[in-house]
Design a protein around this motif. Sequence first.
Motif, mmCIF file in Angstrom:
data_model
loop_
_atom_site.group_PDB
_atom_site.id
_atom_site.type_symbol
_atom_site.label_atom_id
_atom_site.label_comp_id
_atom_site.label_asym_id
_atom_site.label_seq_id
_atom_site.Cartn_x
_atom_site.Cartn_y
_atom_site.Cartn_z
ATOM 1 N N MET A 188 11.295 6.604 -1.191
ATOM 2 C CA MET A 188 10.332 7.123 -0.224
ATOM 3 C C MET A 188 9.562 6.015 0.485
ATOM 4 O O MET A 188 8.873 6.261 1.461
ATOM 5 C CB MET A 188 9.302 8.016 -0.928
ATOM 6 N N THR A 189 9.612 4.793 -0.066
ATOM 7 C CA THR A 189 8.692 3.779 0.432
ATOM 8 C C THR A 189 9.378 2.559 1.024
ATOM 9 O O THR A 189 9.086 2.157 2.140
ATOM 10 C CB THR A 189 7.758 3.323 -0.708
ATOM 11 N N PRO A 197 0.803 -1.231 0.000
ATOM 12 C CA PRO A 197 0.000 0.000 0.000
ATOM 13 C C PRO A 197 0.828 1.271 0.000
ATOM 14 O O PRO A 197 0.429 2.266 -0.618
ATOM 15 C CB PRO A 197 -0.842 -0.103 1.276
ATOM 16 N N GLU A 198 2.022 1.250 0.649
ATOM 17 C CA GLU A 198 2.765 2.515 0.717
ATOM 18 C C GLU A 198 3.265 2.960 -0.663
ATOM 19 O O GLU A 198 3.382 4.148 -0.927
ATOM 20 C CB GLU A 198 3.900 2.467 1.747
ATOM 21 N N VAL A 199 3.536 1.991 -1.537
ATOM 22 C CA VAL A 199 3.990 2.374 -2.874
ATOM 23 C C VAL A 199 2.830 3.026 -3.647
ATOM 24 O O VAL A 199 2.991 4.072 -4.273
ATOM 25 C CB VAL A 199 4.556 1.155 -3.649
ATOM 26 N N LEU A 206 1.992 12.209 1.543
ATOM 27 C CA LEU A 206 2.275 10.783 1.686
ATOM 28 C C LEU A 206 2.036 10.338 3.129
ATOM 29 O O LEU A 206 1.440 9.305 3.398
ATOM 30 C CB LEU A 206 3.725 10.501 1.274
ATOM 31 N N LYS A 207 2.474 11.171 4.066
ATOM 32 C CA LYS A 207 2.327 10.798 5.477
ATOM 33 C C LYS A 207 0.856 10.743 5.881
ATOM 34 O O LYS A 207 0.448 9.904 6.671
ATOM 35 C CB LYS A 207 3.105 11.771 6.362
ATOM 36 N N LEU A 208 0.066 11.650 5.306
ATOM 37 C CA LEU A 208 -1.359 11.627 5.624
ATOM 38 C C LEU A 208 -2.029 10.370 5.079
ATOM 39 O O LEU A 208 -3.056 9.932 5.570
ATOM 40 C CB LEU A 208 -2.050 12.867 5.043
ATOM 41 N N ASP A 240 2.460 7.054 8.580
ATOM 42 C CA ASP A 240 3.780 6.722 9.100
ATOM 43 C C ASP A 240 4.559 8.026 9.291
ATOM 44 O O ASP A 240 5.408 8.383 8.499
ATOM 45 C CB ASP A 240 4.489 5.787 8.098
ATOM 46 N N PHE A 241 4.235 8.731 10.361
ATOM 47 C CA PHE A 241 4.744 10.099 10.496
ATOM 48 C C PHE A 241 6.220 10.168 10.856
ATOM 49 O O PHE A 241 6.861 11.179 10.672
ATOM 50 C CB PHE A 241 3.920 10.869 11.528
ATOM 51 N N PHE A 242 6.772 9.075 11.370
ATOM 52 C CA PHE A 242 8.151 9.168 11.848
ATOM 53 C C PHE A 242 9.177 8.699 10.833
ATOM 54 O O PHE A 242 10.348 8.990 10.952
ATOM 55 C CB PHE A 242 8.301 8.392 13.164
ATOM 56 N N LYS A 243 8.697 7.978 9.802
ATOM 57 C CA LYS A 243 9.640 7.479 8.798
ATOM 58 C C LYS A 243 10.408 8.647 8.174
ATOM 59 O O LYS A 243 9.824 9.594 7.678
ATOM 60 C CB LYS A 243 8.880 6.720 7.718
ATOM 61 N N ASP A 244 11.716 8.570 8.252
ATOM 62 C CA ASP A 244 12.593 9.558 7.615
ATOM 63 C C ASP A 244 12.411 10.989 8.121
ATOM 64 O O ASP A 244 12.795 11.945 7.450
ATOM 65 C CB ASP A 244 12.408 9.566 6.091
#
Lengths: 190, 294
Positions: B197-198, A110-112, A138-140, A144-148
């Motif tokens: 990014m993913t 799903p993230e892609v 993307l975060k919304l 995943d608010f903490f990634k990177d």
Amino acid sequence: MTESTLTITSQSQLADAVFRESGQNVNLCYQCRKCAAGCPVSYAMDYRPAQLIHAIRLGADDLVLNSKTPWLCASCETCTTRCPQEVDVAKVMDAVKIIAVREGVKPPIPEVASFYRAALANIKKCGRMYELGMIVGLKLRTFDFFKDAGLGMKMFRKGKLKMIPSLTGARTTWKIFRRVKRFERKNQTT
Amino acid sequence: MNTRYAYYPGCSLHSTGSEYDVSFKAVCDKLGIGIQEIKGWICCGTSPAHCTSRLLSLALPYENLCLAEKMGMTDVVAPCAACFARLRTAIHEANEDPEIAGQISEALGKPLPKSVNVLSPLEIFSNGSGLEAAVARQLPELKVVCYYGCLLTRPSKVMQFDECEYPMAMDELLRSVGITTLEWSYKTDCCGGALAMTRTDVVLKLTRDIFEEAKTVGANAIAVGCPLCHVNLDTRQEEVEQEYDVQYGLPIFYFTQLMGLALGVPTDKLGLHKHFVSTDELLRSSSKGQLAAG
Ligand code: SF4
Ligand code: SF4
């Protein structure tokens, strides 16, 4: 006469759909597996590129449309460049994703899918990619608010991310997106 | 100065890859190559577009080619390897298939330009002669491996750029300004740019393999021509080091930054301070070597 003009009569509907979407004939594949051997991401895929091509030929719709493989594809074009049968495997990967989305299949990574949507929404609205806005978008979508977060902050401090979008060309991209959508809808119904 | 090329910077060169933008312009300036930015350019759509809609992924680049034509220019230079690939792909597909060309033109609401070329800076710089004569600074300490990544050369049928498995264009260019480049086997391996990014896990593994090989052949810097590669190799290098408990400390340069240094562009005019992996120590030892030699 080249091989691509040989027609194979009974082929899976999925292979047909891939052909319509990408112009690629997966029936040309003779399973040499060069594509899989050179793929940098095949270690993380559930089916290697050659297997996915074969599954399309067999019409294994469920397996193909739910496979992680096309969503992990990094579009590096190694497979495409090396295929002795000139199957554009990377284009087949794109076609499978497009068909899966159209069929309403839930994307297996799903993230892609979220990233694609966030990026395109951003381009449509801003004309040019506005990274900061895209990251927030993307975060919304992924929650995943903490990634990177640390990496982003450092980029920001180094002046690598702009505070304000340029909005140049925003009207143009908006129009292009709308016309493409209209065209694709028309094509679907005919 | 005669303007000869329409310049398409693309989104990255206006943000995460601004070092590439300033160093590219500085080198053009030194070599007397005229460039003019395309007015009102838009994003080329990059991977998210071609993974979502074929027509969209061709229409977005073509809009920029139309804009260049409107400025009366037929040669477009695109330093970002990803933009370069999307622009060349659009031209290739429209030439191959008149039906898709018609659809693109419908999506843009205007006719497509008849003749337009898309070039990489690697091509425009190697076209000019007299590079050797323009060298103003020796960089004897540098042992560079050139990392071309995926998009400059692949797919070869579309890109028509150098030898697709083992290109030499960047090596030859840097060698012609006196910089040592080494042979290595990872020139065109993928760094996982599209997954940055993913799926960071994939990126960390792929970039580690690249660093390992660079170290093995004795390189002390990597040269790139793609802002996505630069982000992965430079900004994530520390993360790779932590993940795999290793120490690389390999500065990542755009090849235009290295050319700029060799051609005597002041160090502070090349955006080097924006790098995550510092270039100071390497360049300091290089100028020391130069003093000793002189
Ligand atoms: S490289 Fe081409 S022919 Fe070989 S398995 Fe892959 S798709 Fe089939
Ligand atoms: S384009 Fe995709 S499938 Fe092909 S080799 Fe690269 S990552 Fe693998």
